[in-house]
Each structure stands twice: as C-alpha cells, then as structure tokens.
Motif scaffolding. Structure first.
Motif, mmCIF file in Angstrom:
data_model
loop_
_atom_site.group_PDB
_atom_site.id
_atom_site.type_symbol
_atom_site.label_atom_id
_atom_site.label_comp_id
_atom_site.label_asym_id
_atom_site.label_seq_id
_atom_site.Cartn_x
_atom_site.Cartn_y
_atom_site.Cartn_z
ATOM 1 N N ASP A 13 4.361 8.573 0.738
ATOM 2 C CA ASP A 13 3.434 9.105 -0.259
ATOM 3 C C ASP A 13 2.638 10.278 0.289
ATOM 4 O O ASP A 13 2.095 11.074 -0.475
ATOM 5 N N PHE A 63 -2.830 0.970 4.217
ATOM 6 C CA PHE A 63 -1.649 1.817 4.102
ATOM 7 C C PHE A 63 -0.468 1.213 4.866
ATOM 8 O O PHE A 63 -0.647 0.499 5.854
ATOM 9 N N GLU A 64 0.743 1.506 4.381
ATOM 10 C CA GLU A 64 1.955 1.266 5.156
ATOM 11 C C GLU A 64 2.183 2.516 6.007
ATOM 12 O O GLU A 64 2.131 3.635 5.490
ATOM 13 N N GLU A 68 -2.187 11.984 -7.361
ATOM 14 C CA GLU A 68 -2.032 10.998 -8.427
ATOM 15 C C GLU A 68 -2.544 11.548 -9.752
ATOM 16 O O GLU A 68 -1.928 11.349 -10.812
ATOM 17 N N ARG A 128 -7.222 9.958 1.441
ATOM 18 C CA ARG A 128 -7.501 9.412 0.108
ATOM 19 C C ARG A 128 -7.778 10.525 -0.895
ATOM 20 O O ARG A 128 -7.350 10.445 -2.051
ATOM 21 N N GLY A 170 0.805 -1.204 0.000
ATOM 22 C CA GLY A 170 0.000 0.000 0.000
ATOM 23 C C GLY A 170 0.842 1.260 0.000
ATOM 24 O O GLY A 170 2.061 1.225 0.161
ATOM 25 N N GLN A 171 0.158 2.390 -0.158
ATOM 26 C CA GLN A 171 0.848 3.672 -0.103
ATOM 27 C C GLN A 171 1.337 3.930 1.322
ATOM 28 O O GLN A 171 0.706 3.527 2.292
ATOM 29 N N ARG A 172 2.469 4.615 1.420
ATOM 30 C CA ARG A 172 3.107 4.805 2.724
ATOM 31 C C ARG A 172 2.754 6.171 3.302
ATOM 32 O O ARG A 172 2.892 7.204 2.635
ATOM 33 N N ILE A 173 2.297 6.146 4.551
ATOM 34 C CA ILE A 173 1.955 7.356 5.287
ATOM 35 C C ILE A 173 2.958 7.542 6.420
ATOM 36 O O ILE A 173 3.248 6.599 7.165
ATOM 37 N N LYS A 232 10.874 6.774 1.607
ATOM 38 C CA LYS A 232 9.951 7.588 0.814
ATOM 39 C C LYS A 232 8.525 7.388 1.295
ATOM 40 O O LYS A 232 8.041 6.269 1.418
ATOM 41 N N LEU A 257 -4.456 12.145 -1.798
ATOM 42 C CA LEU A 257 -3.672 11.230 -2.631
ATOM 43 C C LEU A 257 -4.253 11.135 -4.033
ATOM 44 O O LEU A 257 -3.501 11.060 -5.017
ATOM 45 N N ARG A 258 -5.576 11.147 -4.143
ATOM 46 C CA ARG A 258 -6.190 11.117 -5.484
ATOM 47 C C ARG A 258 -5.802 12.347 -6.282
ATOM 48 O O ARG A 258 -5.484 12.257 -7.480
#
Length: 239
Positions: A48, A27-28, A121, A114, A2-5, A46, A117-118
């Motif tokens: 996100d 999420f990570e 992206e 979310r 998953g995406q990292r927070i 890194k 992040l959307r």
C-alpha cells in the motif's frame, strides 16, 4: 489485516527497527535491503506504500521510483541521509509523495505514512465534493474523467497521473482563470501546508506541464503568477 508497507533500505538495523515499530502500529511490513530484493517484493506482493531509500548498494532509489511510476501510482516516501533540496526536488519530480531526511523519529515517519495513505485513500474514493459530482471536465480537447480518475489527451490517449498530480490538476480546473496560491492548492489537495516544504507544489506543477503542455516552457494551460501562485488559463466545460 493492516495496510502493507514495503521498506527498501540497505541498513539492517533501520529496517529491523522500523519493521518492529510499524508492526506495532498495525501495519504489515516487508523489508528489502537492496534494489533487486525490493523489485522482487514489489512484483511478488502488493504494498500500500513504499519507503524507498535513495542510496542503495546496487542502484539508486530514484531509478526504482521512476520505474514504479511508469506502471503504478502506489504512494512512495523517499528516505535519504542527504539533506540537499535538490534531492528532494528530484524525488518529487519522479513522483514521490513525500521525502524524509535521516535521522528521523519513527513516530514522525509513522505520522507521515498515515498522512500519505489518507491522501491516497481520499483520492481513490473520488473526493466527492461539489465539483467532482460532475463526471467529466473538458478543456482544450483534454478530458478529465472524474469518476474513474483518468486524464485523456485530445487524441484519446490516457495520460498516467499520480494521485497527487490528478488532485492538483483538479484543484486548478475547478477555478479556471482564477489565481490560486500555493497554500490554497496544498489545502485543496488534502495536504497540510505546515508539513509541505516550499517547492512541493512547484515540482508537481512542473510534472503536470511536462504531461499536458505542448511546450512546457511556454505553458498555455497552467500559468505562473510570480510571487502569488498559479492560474489555469483555459475555459472548462463540465458534463
């Protein structure tokens, strides 16, 4: 994976509960409890998106946000126990993508994560609408390279913009010499107008003016139409 927070907050209880909840959401999650730990994790791994508390024990979250924005457009959501509008404006002025006041529900925060992040992206993908199919926009000696999402000054320097700033400038450039309301600009940049507070667009306009106007107090590119919105005052060439 998953995406990292990355969570940077001095409350162990909040950090642990958010880490557990967001992990269950796919999420990570990494957690830091002060500015030094947060900076170390930013350099090491890194992320996100960063959840950044304003009031840290060793330094202000505003200072960390300012330093991040000098080198990166990574999405930032500011967290604070204070509800002053001034704090919100300062956070957005430094380049934060959203601002959440404590106490908040984990579900609402996850929804905001979310949404941010959307938008990030979509920005990275280039928003392939009709205007963006044209690779470059030119105005007053400035160049917007839409394919690589870069803004170049008349002397050829790259001016760093956040994803939100680039999208807002493009939303204005697409309609030169036409007044655009705040609601139209929010919609054009992919934001939910119902979720954004009144000063969000105003704050980003101020940041853009500071970056592109010869005299931000007497703008020649982005003019305010009081009570209505903003207008981009320059002729735009596409090629």
């Amino acid at each position: 994976m998953g995406q990292r927070i990355l969570i940077v907050d001095d409350s162990p209880e909040l950090g642990e509960s958010l880490q557990l909840y967001l992990s269950r959401q796919g999420f990570e999650v990494d957690v830091a409890h002060n500015g030094a730990e947060g900076r170390a994790l930013i350099d090491k791994r890194k992320a996100d998106l960063i959840l950044l508390d304003v009031n840290l024990p060793d330094e202000s979250g505003f200072d960390i946000a300012r330093d991040i924005r000098r080198i990166s457009a990574i999405p930032i959501i500011m967290l604070t126990g204070r509800k002053d509008e001034v704090d919100r404006i300062v956070g957005l002025d430094l380049g934060a993508d959203d601002y959440v006041a404590k106490p908040f529900s984990a579900g609402e925060l996850a929804a905001r994560i979310r949404a941010v992040l959307r938008r990030a992206e979509a920005a990275a993908a280039g928003h392939r609408d009709d205007a963006r199919e044209k690779q470059n926009a030119w105005f007053g000696g400035w160049q917007m390279d839409l394919g690589r999402r870069r803004l170049l000054s008349p002397d050829g320097r790259e001016i760093r913009l956040t994803a939100g700033e680039f999208d807002l400038l493009l939303a204005l450039v697409k309609y030169p010499l036409q007044v655009r309301s705040r609601e139209q600009l929010l919609t054009s940049t992919g934001e939910n107008a119902a979720e954004a507070f009144d000063r969000a667009i105003d704050t980003r306009i101020t940041r853009l003016r500071n970056k592109i106007e010869p005299d931000p107090k007497n703008p020649i590119f982005i003019r305010t139409e009081r009570g209505v919105g903003y207008v981009f005052c320059q002729k735009v060439n596409w090629r």
